[in-house]
Design a protein around this motif. Structure first.
Motif, PDB file in Angstrom:
ATOM      1  N   ALA A  81      -0.618 -15.428 -16.064  1.00 56.85           N
ATOM      2  CA  ALA A  81      -1.139 -16.429 -16.997  1.00 56.85           C
ATOM      3  C   ALA A  81      -0.088 -16.756 -18.055  1.00 56.85           C
ATOM      4  CB  ALA A  81      -2.418 -15.923 -17.664  1.00 56.85           C
ATOM      5  N   PHE A  82       0.615 -15.752 -18.529  1.00 59.21           N
ATOM      6  CA  PHE A  82       1.664 -15.932 -19.529  1.00 59.21           C
ATOM      7  C   PHE A  82       2.772 -16.822 -18.970  1.00 59.21           C
ATOM      8  CE2 PHE A  82       5.335 -14.604 -22.024  1.00 59.21           C
ATOM      9  CZ  PHE A  82       4.810 -14.458 -23.293  1.00 59.21           C
ATOM     10  N   ASP A  83       3.229 -16.510 -17.753  1.00 59.20           N
ATOM     11  CA  ASP A  83       4.301 -17.291 -17.119  1.00 59.20           C
ATOM     12  C   ASP A  83       3.870 -18.733 -16.863  1.00 59.20           C
ATOM     13  OD1 ASP A  83       5.877 -15.014 -17.162  1.00 59.20           O
ATOM     14  OD2 ASP A  83       5.516 -14.516 -15.049  1.00 59.20           O
ATOM     15  N   GLN A  84       2.619 -18.925 -16.443  1.00 57.25           N
ATOM     16  CA  GLN A  84       2.106 -20.288 -16.221  1.00 57.25           C
ATOM     17  C   GLN A  84       2.064 -21.070 -17.536  1.00 57.25           C
ATOM     18  OE1 GLN A  84      -1.660 -19.773 -14.267  1.00 57.25           O
ATOM     19  NE2 GLN A  84      -0.733 -19.456 -12.252  1.00 57.25           N
ATOM     20  N   ALA A  85       1.682 -20.405 -18.603  1.00 56.47           N
ATOM     21  CA  ALA A  85       1.629 -21.078 -19.901  1.00 56.47           C
ATOM     22  C   ALA A  85       3.031 -21.477 -20.355  1.00 56.47           C
ATOM     23  CB  ALA A  85       0.971 -20.169 -20.940  1.00 56.47           C
ATOM     24  N   VAL A  86       4.007 -20.608 -20.176  1.00 52.63           N
ATOM     25  CA  VAL A  86       5.386 -20.925 -20.550  1.00 52.63           C
ATOM     26  C   VAL A  86       5.879 -22.123 -19.738  1.00 52.63           C
ATOM     27  CG1 VAL A  86       7.776 -20.098 -20.548  1.00 52.63           C
ATOM     28  CG2 VAL A  86       5.944 -18.605 -21.351  1.00 52.63           C
ATOM     29  N   ALA A  87       5.592 -22.146 -18.448  1.00 51.37           N
ATOM     30  CA  ALA A  87       6.009 -23.265 -17.598  1.00 51.37           C
ATOM     31  C   ALA A  87       5.342 -24.568 -18.042  1.00 51.37           C
ATOM     32  CB  ALA A  87       5.685 -22.964 -16.140  1.00 51.37           C
ATOM     33  N   ALA A  88       4.052 -24.512 -18.371  1.00 55.17           N
ATOM     34  CA  ALA A  88       3.332 -25.711 -18.798  1.00 55.17           C
ATOM     35  C   ALA A  88       3.860 -26.233 -20.131  1.00 55.17           C
ATOM     36  CB  ALA A  88       1.828 -25.418 -18.897  1.00 55.17           C
ATOM     37  N   VAL A  89       4.117 -25.334 -21.074  1.00 58.02           N
ATOM     38  CA  VAL A  89       4.640 -25.746 -22.377  1.00 58.02           C
ATOM     39  C   VAL A  89       6.058 -26.292 -22.218  1.00 58.02           C
ATOM     40  CG1 VAL A  89       5.304 -24.942 -24.675  1.00 58.02           C
ATOM     41  CG2 VAL A  89       3.134 -24.225 -23.690  1.00 58.02           C
ATOM     42  N   SER A  90       6.856 -25.688 -21.357  1.00 58.38           N
ATOM     43  CA  SER A  90       8.205 -26.190 -21.094  1.00 58.38           C
ATOM     44  C   SER A  90       8.155 -27.604 -20.537  1.00 58.38           C
ATOM     45  CB  SER A  90       8.949 -25.287 -20.111  1.00 58.38           C
ATOM     46  OG  SER A  90       9.224 -24.038 -20.666  1.00 58.38           O
ATOM     47  N   ALA A  91       7.283 -27.830 -19.585  1.00 58.67           N
ATOM     48  CA  ALA A  91       7.155 -29.158 -18.979  1.00 58.67           C
ATOM     49  C   ALA A  91       6.683 -30.183 -20.012  1.00 58.67           C
ATOM     50  CB  ALA A  91       6.191 -29.109 -17.795  1.00 58.67           C
ATOM     51  N   ALA A  92       5.696 -29.812 -20.809  1.00 54.92           N
ATOM     52  CA  ALA A  92       5.195 -30.729 -21.835  1.00 54.92           C
ATOM     53  C   ALA A  92       6.276 -31.036 -22.867  1.00 54.92           C
ATOM     54  CB  ALA A  92       3.966 -30.129 -22.524  1.00 54.92           C
ATOM     55  N   THR A  93       7.067 -30.033 -23.226  1.00 50.94           N
ATOM     56  CA  THR A  93       8.148 -30.236 -24.192  1.00 50.94           C
ATOM     57  C   THR A  93       9.209 -31.162 -23.619  1.00 50.94           C
ATOM     58  OG1 THR A  93       7.744 -28.071 -25.153  1.00 50.94           O
ATOM     59  CG2 THR A  93       9.886 -29.069 -25.601  1.00 50.94           C
ATOM     60  N   ALA A  94       9.583 -30.953 -22.371  1.00 48.88           N
ATOM     61  CA  ALA A  94      10.578 -31.820 -21.736  1.00 48.88           C
ATOM     62  C   ALA A  94      10.071 -33.255 -21.666  1.00 48.88           C
ATOM     63  CB  ALA A  94      10.917 -31.296 -20.341  1.00 48.88           C
TER      64      ALA A  94
ATOM     65  N   ARG B 267       4.399 -16.728 -26.930  1.00 51.90           N
ATOM     66  CA  ARG B 267       4.339 -15.398 -27.531  1.00 51.90           C
ATOM     67  C   ARG B 267       3.536 -15.423 -28.830  1.00 51.90           C
ATOM     68  NH1 ARG B 267      10.615 -13.390 -26.829  1.00 51.90           N
ATOM     69  NH2 ARG B 267      10.369 -12.587 -24.709  1.00 51.90           N
ATOM     70  N   LYS B 268       3.754 -16.436 -29.639  1.00 51.91           N
ATOM     71  CA  LYS B 268       3.034 -16.543 -30.914  1.00 51.91           C
ATOM     72  C   LYS B 268       1.537 -16.723 -30.666  1.00 51.91           C
ATOM     73  CE  LYS B 268       2.951 -17.036 -35.405  1.00 51.91           C
ATOM     74  NZ  LYS B 268       3.451 -16.036 -36.320  1.00 51.91           N
ATOM     75  N   ILE B 269       1.202 -17.623 -29.758  1.00 47.67           N
ATOM     76  CA  ILE B 269      -0.212 -17.885 -29.463  1.00 47.67           C
ATOM     77  C   ILE B 269      -0.884 -16.654 -28.859  1.00 47.67           C
ATOM     78  CG2 ILE B 269      -1.779 -19.300 -28.042  1.00 47.67           C
ATOM     79  CD1 ILE B 269      -0.447 -20.728 -30.468  1.00 47.67           C
ATOM     80  N   ALA B 270      -0.171 -15.970 -27.949  1.00 50.14           N
ATOM     81  CA  ALA B 270      -0.742 -14.797 -27.281  1.00 50.14           C
ATOM     82  C   ALA B 270      -0.801 -13.581 -28.202  1.00 50.14           C
ATOM     83  CB  ALA B 270       0.074 -14.461 -26.033  1.00 50.14           C
ATOM     84  N   GLY B 271       0.059 -13.574 -29.218  1.00 50.26           N
ATOM     85  CA  GLY B 271       0.050 -12.441 -30.138  1.00 50.26           C
ATOM     86  C   GLY B 271       0.823 -11.244 -29.647  1.00 50.26           C
ATOM     87  N   SER B 272       1.654 -11.441 -28.625  1.00 50.70           N
ATOM     88  CA  SER B 272       2.467 -10.334 -28.130  1.00 50.70           C
ATOM     89  C   SER B 272       3.760 -10.877 -27.531  1.00 50.70           C
ATOM     90  CB  SER B 272       1.717  -9.528 -27.068  1.00 50.70           C
ATOM     91  OG  SER B 272       1.492 -10.313 -25.923  1.00 50.70           O
ATOM     92  N   THR B 273       4.770 -10.030 -27.544  1.00 52.21           N
ATOM     93  CA  THR B 273       6.050 -10.458 -26.978  1.00 52.21           C
ATOM     94  C   THR B 273       6.152 -10.157 -25.492  1.00 52.21           C
ATOM     95  OG1 THR B 273       7.072  -8.387 -27.632  1.00 52.21           O
ATOM     96  CG2 THR B 273       7.293 -10.233 -29.157  1.00 52.21           C
ATOM     97  N   ARG B 274       5.408  -9.162 -25.043  1.00 58.00           N
ATOM     98  CA  ARG B 274       5.387  -8.836 -23.623  1.00 58.00           C
ATOM     99  C   ARG B 274       3.939  -8.705 -23.174  1.00 58.00           C
ATOM    100  NH1 ARG B 274       8.638  -4.151 -21.459  1.00 58.00           N
ATOM    101  NH2 ARG B 274       8.339  -5.341 -19.576  1.00 58.00           N
ATOM    102  N   PRO B 275       3.538  -9.547 -22.231  1.00 61.34           N
ATOM    103  CA  PRO B 275       2.153  -9.445 -21.754  1.00 61.34           C
ATOM    104  C   PRO B 275       1.979  -8.221 -20.855  1.00 61.34           C
ATOM    105  CG  PRO B 275       3.342 -11.068 -20.475  1.00 61.34           C
ATOM    106  CD  PRO B 275       4.268 -10.620 -21.579  1.00 61.34           C
ATOM    107  N   SER B 276       0.752  -7.788 -20.738  1.00 53.97           N
ATOM    108  CA  SER B 276       0.456  -6.700 -19.811  1.00 53.97           C
ATOM    109  C   SER B 276       0.622  -7.225 -18.382  1.00 53.97           C
ATOM    110  CB  SER B 276      -0.976  -6.197 -20.017  1.00 53.97           C
ATOM    111  OG  SER B 276      -1.896  -7.227 -19.714  1.00 53.97           O
ATOM    112  N   ALA B 277       0.708  -6.331 -17.431  1.00 52.88           N
ATOM    113  CA  ALA B 277       0.897  -6.724 -16.033  1.00 52.88           C
ATOM    114  C   ALA B 277      -0.227  -7.643 -15.559  1.00 52.88           C
ATOM    115  CB  ALA B 277       0.982  -5.487 -15.143  1.00 52.88           C
ATOM    116  N   VAL B 278      -1.435  -7.387 -16.003  1.00 52.86           N
ATOM    117  CA  VAL B 278      -2.576  -8.195 -15.588  1.00 52.86           C
ATOM    118  C   VAL B 278      -2.504  -9.610 -16.172  1.00 52.86           C
ATOM    119  CG1 VAL B 278      -4.170  -7.490 -17.413  1.00 52.86           C
ATOM    120  CG2 VAL B 278      -5.067  -8.118 -15.178  1.00 52.86           C
ATOM    121  N   ASN B 279      -1.826  -9.777 -17.304  1.00 50.07           N
ATOM    122  CA  ASN B 279      -1.720 -11.086 -17.946  1.00 50.07           C
ATOM    123  C   ASN B 279      -0.402 -11.803 -17.683  1.00 50.07           C
ATOM    124  OD1 ASN B 279      -4.251 -10.940 -19.161  1.00 50.07           O
ATOM    125  ND2 ASN B 279      -3.432  -9.751 -20.864  1.00 50.07           N
ATOM    126  N   GLN B 280       0.509 -11.179 -16.949  1.00 49.53           N
ATOM    127  CA  GLN B 280       1.840 -11.745 -16.741  1.00 49.53           C
ATOM    128  C   GLN B 280       1.797 -13.121 -16.078  1.00 49.53           C
ATOM    129  OE1 GLN B 280       4.890 -10.182 -17.757  1.00 49.53           O
ATOM    130  NE2 GLN B 280       5.540 -12.291 -17.469  1.00 49.53           N
TER     131      GLN B 280
END
Length: 89
Positions: free
Chosen positions: A44-57, A29-42
């Motif tokens: 990419a947003f979800d993939q980024a969250v999954a990738a960051v979660s995996a990297a953090t784990a 959310r911080k990197i994207a600059g928004s708390t809710r992505p638009s439908a067209v960006n959803q």
């Protein structure tokens, strides 16, 4: 926006998948600059969250320390005390 990202390493019990996901969500959310992505960006947003979660784990699993694990309740109490001092009128 990123105030809910907390240290996750060296706690007993270890960080949960939900805590890791919450931190990843706040980061994206911080990197994207928004708390809710638009439908067209959803997607990419979800993939980024999954990738960051995996990297953090992966990072948390690989980190090594000789320090004793911290107690979550004690650290939360310390944080509340700091906030009370900071926001005291």
């Amino acid at each position: 926006m990123c105030r809910s990202i907390h240290q996750l390493h060296n706690f007993e019990p270890p960080a949960t998948a939900e805590e890791i996901h919450a931190a990843a969500l706040q980061y994206v959310r911080k990197i994207a600059g928004s708390t809710r992505p638009s439908a067209v960006n959803q997607e990419a947003f979800d993939q980024a969250v999954a990738a960051v979660s995996a990297a953090t784990a992966d990072l948390l699993a690989a980190l090594v320390t000789t320090a004793a694990p911290k107690n979550r309740e004690e650290e939360a109490a310390k944080a509340r005390a700091r906030a009370e001092r900071r926001y005291a009128s």
